[in-house]
Scaffold this motif. Structure first.
Motif, PDB file in Angstrom:
ATOM      1  N   ASN A   1       0.834  -1.195   0.000  1.00  0.00           N
ATOM      2  CA  ASN A   1       0.000   0.000   0.000  1.00  0.00           C
ATOM      3  C   ASN A   1       0.876   1.255   0.000  1.00  0.00           C
ATOM      4  O   ASN A   1       2.117   1.174   0.028  1.00  0.00           O
TER       5      ASN A   1
ATOM      6  N   GLN B   1       3.265   1.606   3.020  1.00  0.00           N
ATOM      7  CA  GLN B   1       4.346   0.625   2.963  1.00  0.00           C
ATOM      8  C   GLN B   1       5.378   0.983   1.892  1.00  0.00           C
ATOM      9  O   GLN B   1       6.577   0.777   2.087  1.00  0.00           O
TER      10      GLN B   1
ATOM     11  N   LYS C   1       7.668   5.288   9.613  1.00  0.00           N
ATOM     12  CA  LYS C   1       6.242   5.530   9.445  1.00  0.00           C
ATOM     13  C   LYS C   1       5.922   7.002   9.673  1.00  0.00           C
ATOM     14  O   LYS C   1       5.140   7.606   8.919  1.00  0.00           O
TER      15      LYS C   1
ATOM     16  N   TYR D   1      -4.758   8.377   1.613  1.00  0.00           N
ATOM     17  CA  TYR D   1      -4.691   7.173   0.786  1.00  0.00           C
ATOM     18  C   TYR D   1      -3.646   6.182   1.285  1.00  0.00           C
ATOM     19  O   TYR D   1      -3.196   5.316   0.525  1.00  0.00           O
TER      20      TYR D   1
ATOM     21  N   GLU E   1      -3.686   3.514   2.925  1.00  0.00           N
ATOM     22  CA  GLU E   1      -4.023   2.097   2.822  1.00  0.00           C
ATOM     23  C   GLU E   1      -4.277   1.650   1.388  1.00  0.00           C
ATOM     24  O   GLU E   1      -4.474   0.460   1.127  1.00  0.00           O
TER      25      GLU E   1
ATOM     26  N   LYS F   1      -3.696   0.663  -2.557  1.00  0.00           N
ATOM     27  CA  LYS F   1      -2.677   0.045  -3.399  1.00  0.00           C
ATOM     28  C   LYS F   1      -2.491   0.909  -4.652  1.00  0.00           C
ATOM     29  O   LYS F   1      -3.411   1.625  -5.068  1.00  0.00           O
TER      30      LYS F   1
END
Length: 282
Positions: A133, A136, A154, A169, A171, A173
């Motif tokens: 995502n 990440q 993070k 956004y 989360e 992909k």
């Protein structure tokens, strides 16, 4: 030494840690250990690049100072992107020098990875991991390549995603995002590595026309913040408005350069005037 080509990361695999070191070094890593000094961050001298018998770069002398925004313009095939990739050693120059704070990074024994971590790179095609995502994508390089703790990584990622308007956004992909949103994530990822300078390789060329403005707006805000940037672009009005200096590359050489007002309004060479004709006509 062979060129350190950056792969186009799409999926993570068993050898991802090794690939991540190269890919994220190309995208930029924390510049906190960068040498201090008031001279150029990066300088090239008589930089040349050949592919076989085809000489693409024909002796480029160039420098970028701390806090400077330099736009590189020119026709397709003139060598602009090759020049940018040679600065970051994604392509290995055939000859010449690439100096980082006065040290030639092409000399035998120089720690190339250490050099590359200080120059962030934003690519035409985003180069996001499709199976991670947004958050990440901005965290993984910090942790695996830069050794940043997950908590700090993070925090950094959220900070820079917020700056480019992509925090809502985190989360999502990549497949769920528009091209403009993907590029804003790519910019946030590069910024999260805290590079000393950021290189943009035609950051809007893969975008639909309606998406171009949102990305240019983000880059403009970065310019106003004082971030050192070298931007290869076809967006002439943007180059004029955002740059401290504009460099016109033609047939593998720097044909002309200067402050935007001078280069756009009073170009000295016929070739520069010819190239800018369509811009002025628009």
């Amino acid at each position: 030494m062979p060129a350190g080509h950056a792969s186009d990361p799409q999926e993570l695999s068993a050898d991802t840690p090794a690939k991540m070191h190269d890919a994220e070094a190309a995208a930029g890593r924390s510049g906190s250990d960068a040498p201090a000094g008031g001279g150029p961050i990066v300088e090239t001298k008589d930089l040349r690049k050949c592919f076989g018998k085809n000489e693409i770069l024909k002796g480029i002398d160039f420098e970028v100072l701390p806090g400077e925004v330099v736009s590189v313009i020119g026709a397709s095939g003139s060598g602009k992107s090759t020049f940018l990739r040679c600065i970051n050693l994604l392509e290995w120059p055939t000859s010449g020098q690439v100096l980082y704070h006065g040290q030639n990074v092409l000399e035998a024994g120089y720690d190339v990875n250490r050099y590359r971590i200080h120059l962030g790179m934003v690519f035409q095609q985003f180069n996001l991991f499709n199976n991670l995502n947004v958050l990440q994508n901005c965290v993984i390089g910090q942790v695996r390549a830069a050794g940043v703790s997950k908590a700090e990584a993070k925090d950094r990622a959220v900070e820079y995603l917020s700056k480019v308007g992509m925090e809502p956004y985190v989360e999502a992909k990549p497949r769920q995002l528009s091209g403009g949103q993907k590029q804003r994530v790519a910019i946030a990822r590069a910024l999260s590595m805290q590079p000393e300078a950021l290189l943009f390789d035609e950051p809007t060329s893969a975008l639909d026309p309606e998406m171009v403005g949102e990305v240019l707006s983000v880059i403009g805000e970065l310019a106003e913040s004082g971030l050192t940037m070298v931007i290869v672009t076809h967006e002439m009005a943007f180059a004029r408005d955002v740059s401290d200096r504009v460099v016109f590359v033609d047939d593998g050489v720097i044909a002309e350069q200067g402050p935007p007002a001078e280069l756009f309004e009073n170009p000295q060479l016929p070739r520069t005037r010819e190239f800018l004709t369509r811009f002025h006509a628009g």
